[in-house]
Enzyme design. Structure first.
Site, PDB file in Angstrom:
ATOM      1  N   LYS A  18     -18.045  31.552 -24.168  1.00 42.31           N
ATOM      2  CA  LYS A  18     -18.069  30.206 -24.760  1.00 42.31           C
ATOM      3  C   LYS A  18     -19.371  29.516 -24.364  1.00 42.31           C
ATOM      4  O   LYS A  18     -19.695  29.379 -23.185  1.00 42.31           O
ATOM      5  CB  LYS A  18     -16.860  29.430 -24.236  1.00 42.31           C
ATOM      6  CG  LYS A  18     -16.330  28.388 -25.174  1.00 42.31           C
ATOM      7  CD  LYS A  18     -15.019  27.846 -24.636  1.00 42.31           C
ATOM      8  CE  LYS A  18     -14.477  26.741 -25.486  1.00 42.31           C
ATOM      9  NZ  LYS A  18     -13.324  26.096 -24.855  1.00 42.31           N
TER      10      LYS A  18
HETATM   11  C1  E4P Z   1     -11.790  23.752 -26.929  1.00 38.68           C
HETATM   12  O1  E4P Z   1     -11.859  24.956 -26.806  1.00 38.68           O
HETATM   13  C2  E4P Z   1     -11.493  22.824 -25.854  1.00 38.68           C
HETATM   14  O2  E4P Z   1     -11.045  23.579 -24.760  1.00 38.68           O
HETATM   15  C3  E4P Z   1     -10.388  21.884 -26.158  1.00 38.68           C
HETATM   16  O3  E4P Z   1      -9.717  22.185 -27.358  1.00 38.68           O
HETATM   17  C4  E4P Z   1     -10.673  20.459 -25.910  1.00 38.68           C
HETATM   18  O4  E4P Z   1      -9.491  19.736 -26.114  1.00 38.68           O
HETATM   19  P1  E4P Z   1      -9.315  18.234 -25.593  1.00 38.68           P
HETATM   20  O5  E4P Z   1     -10.154  17.344 -26.440  1.00 38.68           O
HETATM   21  O6  E4P Z   1      -7.845  17.959 -25.789  1.00 38.68           O
HETATM   22  O7  E4P Z   1      -9.730  18.220 -24.152  1.00 38.68           O
END
Ligand code: E4P
Length: 218
Positions: free
Chosen positions: A87
């Site tokens: 990522k």
């Molecule tokens: C994406 O991969 C992130 O981990 C995540 O979906 C962020 O979500 P949030 O806005 O609820 O923290």
């Protein structure tokens, strides 16, 4: 549409996996910290533990913000397990790293996507997935679902193979809207996935069926 769970909590990952609908997992440094997973070795082991539960892509985020650091970290993460997806944040060096990994067949998930232009750039650099953050856009009074729609149109225009991974999903309507638009994947918390189960007519209908069965079998 594939279902990924957005957590580093092993119990929740197991629960979603046991339901039989889980295709993968996304994590981020905040989610790891929330579970108390800190320090390089513990973090690496935790990714392996997740990979041992779910037979599908597991996104593991780099914390470097320079190209060399991202490459170093990403290669180490990819070595951990064949299902690891590196990522990478949507920044200039991140775009270069996406290209580097694409040329080496290492899967990537470009995270922190908040505009169609960012998604276009990530696809051109060869990202395997892009993660537009639906809920965080909604949080600032901007329609996050509209962004999924825009990216779908752009990717379809040019047959980009990059998969749209709708992230920051907060509730069941987000999941349904993403499915209507044709997001390839959604990632959200267990409670959003389980909320898809609920309907009061299912509950009352089942209660009635069971009550009638009891009456007939007295
Ligand atoms: C994406 O991969 C992130 O981990 C995540 O979906 C962020 O979500 P949030 O806005 O609820 O923290």
């Amino acid at each position: 549409m594939k279902f990924f769970i957005d957590t580093a909590n092993l119990k929740e990952i197991k629960e979603a996996h046991d339901l039989g609908v889980l295709d993968g997992v996304t994590t981020n440094p905040s989610l790891m910290a929330k579970e108390g997973i800190t320090g390089h070795d513990k973090i690496m082991q935790h990714y392996v533990d997740i990979c041992n539960i779910v037979d599908g892509p597991v996104s593991a985020e780099v914390i470097s913000t320079d190209f060399e650091g991202m490459v170093r970290e990403g290669e180490a993460l990819a070595e951990l397990h064949e299902n690891i997806v590196v990522k990478i944040p949507m920044i200039k060096d991140g775009v270069k790293a996406l290209k580097y990994f694409a040329e080496r067949d290492i899967k990537t998930n470009c995270t922190l996507i908040f505009s169609a232009g960012q998604a276009l750039l990530a696809a051109k650099a060869g990202a395997t997935y892009v993660s537009p953050f639906v809920g965080r856009l909604d949080d600032i009074s901007t329609d996050g679902i509209d962004l999924i729609d825009q990216i779908r149109a752009i990717y379809d225009n040019y047959f980009f193979e990059t998969q749209i991974l709708a992230a920051s999903v907060r509730h069941p309507m987000h999941i349904i809207q993403c499915a209507e638009i044709g997001a390839d994947v959604m990632t959200g918390p267990l409670k959003s996935i389980l909320a898809l189960l609920n309907h009061p007519l299912t509950d009352s209908g089942l209660a009635q069926f069971l009550a009638d069965y009891q009456k007939g079998n007295k």
